[in-house]
Write a protein that holds these residues in place. Structure first.
Motif, PDB file in Angstrom:
ATOM      1  N   SER A   8       4.468   5.848   7.205  1.00 51.69           N
ATOM      2  CA  SER A   8       5.113   4.656   7.949  1.00 51.69           C
ATOM      3  C   SER A   8       4.740   4.126   9.102  1.00 51.69           C
ATOM      4  CB  SER A   8       6.864   5.087   8.101  1.00 51.69           C
ATOM      5  OG  SER A   8       7.477   4.210   8.387  1.00 51.69           O
ATOM      6  N   ARG A   9       4.328   5.058  10.064  1.00 59.52           N
ATOM      7  CA  ARG A   9       3.566   4.629  11.373  1.00 59.52           C
ATOM      8  C   ARG A   9       2.421   3.731  10.964  1.00 59.52           C
ATOM      9  NH1 ARG A   9       5.084   9.671  13.635  1.00 59.52           N
ATOM     10  NH2 ARG A   9       2.915  10.201  13.141  1.00 59.52           N
ATOM     11  N   SER A  11       1.770   2.096   8.141  1.00 55.94           N
ATOM     12  CA  SER A  11       2.055   0.951   7.438  1.00 55.94           C
ATOM     13  C   SER A  11       2.569  -0.237   8.592  1.00 55.94           C
ATOM     14  CB  SER A  11       3.189   0.975   6.551  1.00 55.94           C
ATOM     15  OG  SER A  11       2.624   1.631   5.488  1.00 55.94           O
ATOM     16  N   ASN A  12       3.365   0.348   9.575  1.00 56.36           N
ATOM     17  CA  ASN A  12       3.844  -0.443  10.576  1.00 56.36           C
ATOM     18  C   ASN A  12       2.815  -0.891  11.468  1.00 56.36           C
ATOM     19  OD1 ASN A  12       6.447  -0.075   9.800  1.00 56.36           O
ATOM     20  ND2 ASN A  12       6.979   1.457  11.418  1.00 56.36           N
ATOM     21  N   SER A  13       1.575  -0.092  11.869  1.00 58.31           N
ATOM     22  CA  SER A  13       0.672  -0.562  12.604  1.00 58.31           C
ATOM     23  C   SER A  13      -0.214  -1.756  11.775  1.00 58.31           C
ATOM     24  CB  SER A  13      -0.222   0.868  12.865  1.00 58.31           C
ATOM     25  OG  SER A  13      -1.469   0.279  13.576  1.00 58.31           O
ATOM     26  N   VAL A  15       0.791  -3.649   9.791  1.00 57.98           N
ATOM     27  CA  VAL A  15       1.579  -4.981   9.708  1.00 57.98           C
ATOM     28  C   VAL A  15       1.593  -5.645  10.934  1.00 57.98           C
ATOM     29  CG1 VAL A  15       4.011  -5.801   9.397  1.00 57.98           C
ATOM     30  CG2 VAL A  15       3.287  -4.255   7.655  1.00 57.98           C
ATOM     31  N   LYS A  16       1.580  -4.984  12.065  1.00 63.23           N
ATOM     32  CA  LYS A  16       1.737  -5.460  13.518  1.00 63.23           C
ATOM     33  C   LYS A  16       0.144  -6.138  13.610  1.00 63.23           C
ATOM     34  CE  LYS A  16       5.074  -2.597  15.827  1.00 63.23           C
ATOM     35  NZ  LYS A  16       5.148  -1.586  16.878  1.00 63.23           N
TER      36      LYS A  16
END
Length: 192
Positions: A8-9, A11-13, A15-16
């Motif tokens: 999840s981290r 993926s978030n990274s 996307v950012k």
């Protein structure tokens, strides 16, 4: 649970990084039509998309007439870089100038410059479509100078290097810009 949080981290990274990059997510390697440029060596482009050039602090230049796919390829390689964890930023050449000139006026110059310097690969689109205003050639040179042998650049241009003196209106600075870009560069010419 720990593995899910890690993914999840990650993926978030991603996307950012993708959102900050200003890249067009529809222009990928998979959507590029290599049959449109049959003389373009697909395996060489895929090698560039491996992003080894970023670790080597090398540049890529795509030259050719409008409409031959330069921007698509530059964007696609940028997306591959973001997928691999690199920070990329896509910007039109004229926007670099206007952003830096505006930042000079409002006191945010070093912040805007930092945004252009603190990415692994800076993608500058459309050098040559507009003449660079004489009073802002120094701004453009500063970006190229500070990235030289430090960070990779991908450039798209519709003009050969011999014409860059006309684009920048200053033969000496144009020569210095070209020298820094070409020294560690892969240059691909796309035909129409």
């Amino acid at each position: 649970m720990v593995e899910y949080e890690y993914i999840s981290r990650q993926s978030n990274s991603y996307v950012k990084r993708l959102n900050r990059s200003k890249l067009d997510t529809t222009k990928t390697i998979d959507t590029y039509d290599f049959t449109y440029q049959p003389e373009l060596n697909k395996s060489e482009i895929l090698d560039l998309a491996s992003c080894r050039f970023i670790e080597e602090h090398k540049n890529i230049v795509f030259m050719g007439n409008p409409g031959v796919g330069k921007t698509h390829l530059a964007n696609a390689i940028g997306i591959e870089a973001v997928k691999q964890g690199y920070k990329a930023h896509f910007i039109h050449a004229s926007d670099i100038i206007s952003n830096l000139m505006s930042a000079r006026g409002d006191g945010t110059y070093y912040l805007v410059l930092k945004e252009l310097l603190n990415v692994d690969v800076l993608i500058i689109d459309e050098i040559g479509f507009k003449k660079i205003p004489q009073n802002s050639v120094d701004e453009f040179f500063e970006v190229i100078r500070r990235r030289y042998e430090y960070g990779s650049i991908i450039i798209t241009t519709n003009r050969p290097f011999e014409e860059w003196a006309n684009i920048f209106g200053d033969a000496v600075l144009a020569s210095a810009i070209v020298d820094r870009i070409v020294r560690h560069s892969c240059i691909k010419t796309l035909a129409q």
